[in-house]
Every structure is written in C-alpha cells, then in structure tokens.
Design a protein around this motif. Structure first.
Motif, PDB file in Angstrom:
ATOM      1  N   GLU A  62      -1.668 -10.833   0.618  1.00 34.98           N
ATOM      2  CA  GLU A  62      -0.634  -9.802   0.789  1.00 34.98           C
ATOM      3  C   GLU A  62       0.609 -10.374   1.485  1.00 34.98           C
ATOM      4  OE1 GLU A  62      -1.999  -5.906   1.879  1.00 34.98           O
ATOM      5  OE2 GLU A  62      -0.007  -5.301   2.578  1.00 34.98           O
ATOM      6  N   SER A 110       2.300  -2.545  -6.315  1.00 34.34           N
ATOM      7  CA  SER A 110       3.723  -2.743  -5.983  1.00 34.34           C
ATOM      8  C   SER A 110       4.613  -2.609  -7.208  1.00 34.34           C
ATOM      9  CB  SER A 110       3.900  -4.143  -5.398  1.00 34.34           C
ATOM     10  OG  SER A 110       3.398  -5.093  -6.339  1.00 34.34           O
ATOM     11  N   PRO A 114       1.310   1.021   2.682  1.00 36.34           N
ATOM     12  CA  PRO A 114       1.410   0.247   3.925  1.00 36.34           C
ATOM     13  C   PRO A 114       0.510  -0.983   3.907  1.00 36.34           C
ATOM     14  CG  PRO A 114       0.369   2.409   4.313  1.00 36.34           C
ATOM     15  CD  PRO A 114       0.857   2.398   2.894  1.00 36.34           C
ATOM     16  N   SER A 115      -0.636  -0.878   3.223  1.00 38.48           N
ATOM     17  CA  SER A 115      -1.530  -2.037   3.109  1.00 38.48           C
ATOM     18  C   SER A 115      -2.175  -2.013   1.731  1.00 38.48           C
ATOM     19  CB  SER A 115      -2.613  -1.962   4.186  1.00 38.48           C
ATOM     20  OG  SER A 115      -3.648  -2.878   3.870  1.00 38.48           O
ATOM     21  N   TRP A 116      -2.331  -3.178   1.116  1.00 35.25           N
ATOM     22  CA  TRP A 116      -2.907  -3.237  -0.242  1.00 35.25           C
ATOM     23  C   TRP A 116      -4.432  -3.290  -0.226  1.00 35.25           C
ATOM     24  CZ3 TRP A 116       0.748  -7.680  -2.309  1.00 35.25           C
ATOM     25  CH2 TRP A 116       2.026  -7.142  -2.501  1.00 35.25           C
ATOM     26  N   SER A 117      -5.032  -3.429   0.957  1.00 39.93           N
ATOM     27  CA  SER A 117      -6.492  -3.583   0.997  1.00 39.93           C
ATOM     28  C   SER A 117      -7.140  -2.567   1.918  1.00 39.93           C
ATOM     29  CB  SER A 117      -6.864  -4.976   1.515  1.00 39.93           C
ATOM     30  OG  SER A 117      -6.234  -5.952   0.741  1.00 39.93           O
ATOM     31  N   GLN A 118      -8.337  -2.178   1.548  1.00 38.98           N
ATOM     32  CA  GLN A 118      -9.192  -1.383   2.441  1.00 38.98           C
ATOM     33  C   GLN A 118     -10.580  -1.967   2.313  1.00 38.98           C
ATOM     34  OE1 GLN A 118      -9.490   2.812   2.517  1.00 38.98           O
ATOM     35  NE2 GLN A 118      -7.285   3.147   2.665  1.00 38.98           N
ATOM     36  N   MET A 137      -5.524 -10.778   3.482  1.00 37.62           N
ATOM     37  CA  MET A 137      -4.320 -10.822   4.329  1.00 37.62           C
ATOM     38  C   MET A 137      -3.373 -11.926   3.877  1.00 37.62           C
ATOM     39  SD  MET A 137      -5.801 -10.001   8.108  1.00 37.62           S
ATOM     40  CE  MET A 137      -4.684 -11.101   8.896  1.00 37.62           C
ATOM     41  N   ARG A 147       3.797 -10.180  -0.902  1.00 35.77           N
ATOM     42  CA  ARG A 147       4.734  -9.106  -0.557  1.00 35.77           C
ATOM     43  C   ARG A 147       6.183  -9.609  -0.457  1.00 35.77           C
ATOM     44  NH1 ARG A 147       4.037  -3.719   1.025  1.00 35.77           N
ATOM     45  NH2 ARG A 147       1.900  -3.234   1.587  1.00 35.77           N
ATOM     46  N   THR A 188      -9.102  -4.334  -2.969  1.00 32.76           N
ATOM     47  CA  THR A 188      -7.660  -4.623  -2.879  1.00 32.76           C
ATOM     48  C   THR A 188      -6.970  -4.247  -4.185  1.00 32.76           C
ATOM     49  OG1 THR A 188      -6.032  -6.232  -2.087  1.00 32.76           O
ATOM     50  CG2 THR A 188      -7.653  -7.054  -3.665  1.00 32.76           C
TER      51      THR A 188
END
Ligand SMILES: Cc1cc2nc3c(=O)[nH]c(=O)nc-3n(C[C@H](O)[C@H](O)[C@H](O)COP(=O)(O)OP(=O)(O)OC[C@H]3O[C@@H](n4cnc5c(N)ncnc54)[C@H](O)[C@@H]3O)c2cc1C
Length: 373
Positions: free
Chosen positions: A330, A292, A277-281, A327, A334, A285
């Motif tokens: 991504e 993907s 759902p998201s590539w970063s925390q 952000m 994406r 990243t």
C-alpha cells in the motif's frame, strides 16, 4: 511446507497479473470470476508507464502489440462535421525501449488470463457471497462452488467490488461520483477514419468515435450530478439519461442516439473514484479499481498491473507476514494512485470543458502539451 493459498476475486486486469506473479513467488492462487469465460470486447485502455516493465516480465509485449488499436491522433470535429484540429496521441517508452500500447480492455484481460493459465485455478461464472476471517485464515462461501478456506483473499473485482462491500462496508462509503457519466457502445461498421479518434465537444458533453481494432467504439462522456435512484444494471434508465443529456446536439449525435436505443451492448456508469483509508483488513486486501479507481481519468489498467506486481513482490518477500507485505504494497502503490486521483480534475477539464471558450482553449493547450510529451 504447503504453499500459502490466495483467493483472488476478479479476472479482469489486476487479478490474472497478480495470479501469475504470486505463483512465481511460491503461492497457490485461485481466481473466482463472475463472467462465464474469456470475452473480448470493450473500451480502449493503455499499457504504459509502470505497467510496461510488468508486461515485459510477463513476456506479453508481442501479444499486446498484435492486439493494439490503430489510433494515432484525436481529430476534433465541429457541429457541422468539419475537422477543427488534430491532437497527437501520447506515446511513451519503457527503459527497455518498448512503446506504450493501447488496446481494447477485453483483449488485455484475455491476454493476461492466458499468461496466467496454469498458474491459478479458475472458477468461472461464480462469485463470493460471504467472507469471515480469523487469525489463521479466511472462510469464503460462493454462489455455486462449495465453501472453502484460504490463507489470504484479494478483491480485484473492479469499481463495484463484492469483496470491498462484504469486508469493508457499503459502496457509498468509498465510491465518489466525479460529476461525470460515461456510456459506450460498439458501432457495427468500419471506421471512416481508421487512425483517428473523432471528438465532438459541446459545453459539458463529449461524443467520441474510437476506431479501436476495426470495430469502432462510441463514447458519450458528459457532466451531470448523481441521479436519484441510479441503478448500474438498469439499461433502460441508462438510455434515458444519455438521450436527455444530448438533446439538441449536432454532428452525428441524433443518429448515434438512435443506435444507442437499439444497442444490446451498452456500458454505462458514473465516472467515480474509489478512496479508502486503508486497503487491507486482516487477511484481506484490495487491488486495482476495487481499491483506487480513477475511471477514465488516469491509467487505471496500467495502475492495476503495476499494483498487482507490487503486491505479489511484497508477499513473496514476506510470505509468512501478510500484514507487513500489505503495508509495503500500500505504501508503495498509493504514491502512484494518489497522484493520478489528484490529477483527475485536470483530465476532466481537458476531455469535457464546461464552456465554448474552454473547448477552444483545450484544443490549443492539448496540441502544445501533447506535442512536447
Ligand atoms: C469507459 C472506460 C474507459 C477507460 N479508459 C481507460 C484508458 O483509456 N486507459 C486506462 O488505463 N484505463 C481506462 N479505463 C479504466 C480501466 O478499464 C480500469 O481501471 C481497469 O480495467 C481496472 O482493472 P481491474 O482489474 O481493477 O478491474 P476490471 O478490469 O474492472 O476487472 C474486474 C473483474 O472482476 C469481475 N467481477 C466483478 N464483480 C465480481 C464479483 N462479484 N465476483 C467475481 N468477479 C467479479 C469483473 O467481471 C471483471 O472481470 C477505462 C474504464 C472505463 C469504464
């Protein structure tokens, strides 16, 4: 001000590309790679589309061309070994007029690692074993090197990414088997057809021989569900799965299966897509296949290079605001990867039709489509 430090896990395609552009943008990259040094082997991959301007900026087009495979078309072979049709290979050009290049994945990684030499500290033969982050940095421990703290961490460590597992969660949450398996091995003899990729299909199965750059690569690509107890490091299990899948197949398959039993150099894996759902925390990243993966069906290596350039550009534009940079990266990248992941079903249908009628239709359709590309 001291340059921000970035640890990149993985010196495949994405990792060295990122390191080079990060260094240009004022960052101090370190790469940790599990393998013990530069290696040259592997399956043919493409540098095309959005990767061509990246390669041009890196100044590596002459090296890519020198390492290119010689394949210009795919030759469809029937069960008796007779040619049953020829499909031209696609050939696109960049705005600067450079044509796409196909080369062994290992050679591409080596060229990119050489382009990044001097831009990054390289820790070979090592891997990250734990990650913990707070608001000002990321603490990392390694199997061999001493623990260190970095400003940012990027997982460019492929389909079975360690960074993804350590930071985002177990692989089964993000890696989807596409109902297809792939096995590849080198053939230690010159190609009979140095400019043709030989392709022999039976319903749900493909065997191909790619001339590569003189040491041909055999690929077994076939449909099948996930195997209970599949272990991507268990070579004896892989040889069993492929042999069972190709029972009764014609052409050179019995001989190639005998070679498969003997080869010390087998690549085997589930053809999988990676979706998160998201590539970063926080300060971490993901990039390339780790974020993907499109596996065989899509331009994974080109996407890895383009994604690395996009990430480095976003970080250089906001060096003190990694959250905004992640952000921007991504959102931009994406759009490329989602489109390729959506098209994967069609690519699988073209490569490994399920029925005899499907194979015949594919042969006609491919000739028409590719002659217009
Ligand atoms: C059989 C096959 C055929 C393919 N054909 C094509 C094609 O025709 N065209 C195309 O564009 N793409 C193709 N691809 C896809 C392409 O190879 C990948 O998409 C591309 O290599 C992704 O680059 P990457 O840098 O993200 O990952 P990789 O190139 O996989 O690099 C990851 C790196 O991380 C390292 N690593 C792994 N784990 C760790 C760890 N724990 N610690 C440190 N380092 C680690 C690995 O050793 C490797 O060097 C194919 C893939 C396969 C498997």
């Amino acid at each position: 001000m001291t340059p921000p430090t970035v640890l990149i896990s993985g010196a495949g395609v994405a990792g060295p590309t990122l390191a080079h552009f990060l260094a240009r943008g004022g960052f101090r990259p370190t790469i940790v790679e599990r393998a013990s040094g530069l290696r040259s082997s592997g399956n043919p991959v493409d540098v095309r589309g959005p990767a061509l301007p990246v390669a041009e900026e890196l100044g590596i087009m002459p090296q890519l061309r020198a390492a290119a495979t010689h394949a210009t078309s795919m030759l469809v072979i029937d069960a008796k070994g007779r040619p049953a049709g020829r499909i031209p290979m696609p050939s696109s050009k960049s705005a600067a007029g450079n044509s796409e290049v196909e080369l062994p994945r290992g050679d591409l990684a080596k060229i990119l690692q050489e382009a990044a030499r001097g831009d990054a500290e390289l820790l070979w033969d090592d891997t990250i074993t734990s990650v913990s982050q707070d608001t000002s940095g990321v603490d990392v421990t390694f199997e061999r090197a001493a623990p260190r703290r970095f400003d940012l961490l990027v997982g460019a460590d492929g389909l079975h990414s360690a960074v993804r597992r350590l930071v985002f969660g177990p692989e089964r949450e993000f890696v989807r088997h596409m109902g297809v398996w792939v096995a590849t091995m080198p053939l230690d003899e010159p190609a009979d057809h140095p400019r043709d990729v030989l392709m022999h299909n039976t319903p749900g199965r493909l065997v191909s021989i790619h001339p590569s750059t003189g040491r041909p690569m055999v690929a077994f690509i076939f449909r099948g569900p996930m195997v209970d107890g599949f272990d991507h490091r268990d070579t004896a299990q892989h040889k069993r799965i492929v042999t069972d899948a190709y029972a009764g197949a014609g052409w050179r398959v019995p001989e190639l299966l005998a070679r498969l039993q003997a080869t010390p150099d087998l690549y085997f894996d589930s053809v999988s897509q990676v979706r998160l759902p998201s590539w970063s925390q926080g300060r971490v990243t993901l990039l390339g296949d780790a974020a993907s993966c499109v596996s065989l069906f899509g331009d994974g290596s080109s996407l890895a290079m383009a994604g690395a350039h996009t990430l480095a550009t976003a970080l250089a534009a906001s060096p003190s605001d990694h959250a905004s940079a992640f952000m921007v990266y991504e959102a931009a990248h994406r759009t490329r990867t989602d489109a390729k992941q959506r098209a994967a079903g069609l690519a699988a249908t073209m490569l490994i039709p399920k029925t005899r009628l499907g194979i015949a239709t594919r042969n006609v359709a491919a000739r028409v489509l590719l002659s217009r590309a």
